[in-house]
Design an enzyme around this catalytic site. Structure first.
Site, mmCIF file in Angstrom:
data_model
loop_
_atom_site.group_PDB
_atom_site.id
_atom_site.type_symbol
_atom_site.label_atom_id
_atom_site.label_comp_id
_atom_site.label_asym_id
_atom_site.label_seq_id
_atom_site.Cartn_x
_atom_site.Cartn_y
_atom_site.Cartn_z
ATOM 1 N N GLY A 43 48.067 -28.929 56.992
ATOM 2 C CA GLY A 43 46.613 -28.887 56.877
ATOM 3 C C GLY A 43 46.063 -28.342 55.574
ATOM 4 C CG ASP A 52 57.684 -29.891 57.806
ATOM 5 O OD1 ASP A 52 58.143 -30.188 56.692
ATOM 6 O OD2 ASP A 52 56.724 -30.479 58.324
ATOM 7 N N GLY A 68 52.345 -33.471 51.941
ATOM 8 C CA GLY A 68 51.334 -32.426 51.851
ATOM 9 C C GLY A 68 49.945 -32.978 51.583
ATOM 10 N N GLY A 69 49.064 -32.839 52.557
ATOM 11 C CA GLY A 69 47.666 -33.216 52.356
ATOM 12 C C GLY A 69 47.419 -34.705 52.240
ATOM 13 N N GLY A 81 51.001 -34.937 58.358
ATOM 14 C CA GLY A 81 50.987 -34.119 59.565
ATOM 15 C C GLY A 81 49.627 -34.096 60.206
ATOM 16 C CB SER A 82 46.608 -32.025 59.590
ATOM 17 O OG SER A 82 46.630 -32.172 58.207
ATOM 18 C CG HIS A 97 60.793 -30.553 53.982
ATOM 19 N ND1 HIS A 97 59.419 -30.501 53.834
ATOM 20 C CD2 HIS A 97 61.289 -29.890 52.916
ATOM 21 C CE1 HIS A 97 59.115 -29.843 52.737
ATOM 22 N NE2 HIS A 97 60.237 -29.436 52.173
ATOM 23 N N GLY A 128 54.910 -24.526 53.500
ATOM 24 C CA GLY A 128 54.751 -23.411 54.438
ATOM 25 C C GLY A 128 53.809 -23.719 55.582
ATOM 26 C CG PHE A 129 51.001 -22.419 56.124
ATOM 27 C CD1 PHE A 129 51.145 -21.706 57.318
ATOM 28 C CD2 PHE A 129 51.279 -21.790 54.929
ATOM 29 C CE1 PHE A 129 51.551 -20.383 57.296
ATOM 30 C CE2 PHE A 129 51.691 -20.462 54.893
ATOM 31 C CZ PHE A 129 51.830 -19.754 56.081
#
Ligand code: DX5
Ligand code: ZN
Length: 225
Positions: free
Chosen positions: A149, A39, A180-181, A201-202, A70, A146-147
């Site tokens: 989690g 990212d 994402g998520g 990711g998380s 990305h 942007g983030f």
């Protein structure tokens, strides 16, 4: 019988421990990861800063996995080709960030990588319009970029389903990526809807054992391959 689909699990290193990145990468490889998702954020297109060309270059030298860059940056066309030269084998740019999308996609492919278009959660699939045939894959964001989690936006499942239909109706080979998520609870539904490249990711690097986390995510998709 198989459905003949290839599902790629692409861990996002954003949630990894950068002080021992190569061990983290080795663990997800053992678990069955087939792509590494990197990212890139510029603090302008998205409200966060992450890594750039030098990090892609060092990972590409050692990771032995395809690198999916990305680009969450404004005017991605200024840098896209440099990411290919740094070793990325997939480079995606946001439709919201690029007034010259066709030129950027052509520059990525011309440099020898697969080119992707990314859609933010609020961006309709119709905005792909004339650019769709020039993309190798479309990345559907299932959180606002942007983030890591963040919570999965449930309507993304239907968005993937409608995008799959649009691609099939136009007789294109475009693959669908989702980011994402993603976790064990929702991975089967996004794969059933037509996503084939699954970023997490998380759910991977936030787990006690990233290797097992990748293996479990992959196992949750077996009925679709
Ligand atoms: C968000 C990034 C994602 C993020 C995913 O802007 O594009 O790739 O790292 O992280 P999780 O899986 O934790 O949502
Ligand atoms: Zn991402």
């Amino acid at each position: 019988m198989t459905n003949g689909r290839t599902i790629d699990i692409a861990p996002s290193i954003l949630s990894a421990d950068f002080s021992c990145l190569s061990e983290e990468i080795e663990a997800v490889k053992r678990g069955g990861a087939t792509i590494l998702h990197v990212d890139v954020m510029d603090g302008h297109f998205v409200p966060n800063l992450t890594v750039g060309l030098p990090v892609v270059k060092s990972i590409a030298r050692t990771a032995e996995l395809p690198i999916d860059a990305h680009l969450m940056i404004s005017e991605p066309g200024r840098y896209a080709q440099q990411f290919v030269e740094a070793g990325a084998t997939m480079v995606s740019v946001h439709v919201e960030a690029d007034a010259h999308l066709h030129r950027t996609l052509a520059s990525i492919k011309g440099a020898g990588a697969a080119a992707g278009i990314v859609l933010n959660p609020a961006t309709p699939i119709e905005s792909l319009g004339e650019a769709l045939p020039f993309a190798d894959y479309v990345l559907v964001m299932s959180v606002n970029p942007g983030f890591g989690g963040q919570k999965f936006i449930e309507t993304s499942v239907d968005k993937v389903r409608r995008l799959r239909r649009m691609i099939d109706e136009r007789h294109l080979e475009t693959r669908i990526e989702i980011d994402g998520g993603i976790d064990l609870k929702n991975i089967a539904s996004v794969v059933a809807a037509g996503a084939e490249i699954i970023v997490a990711g998380s759910a991977i690097f936030g787990a006690a054992d990233p290797e097992t986390a990748v293996r479990r995510l992959r196992e949750a998709t077996v009925q679709w391959v």
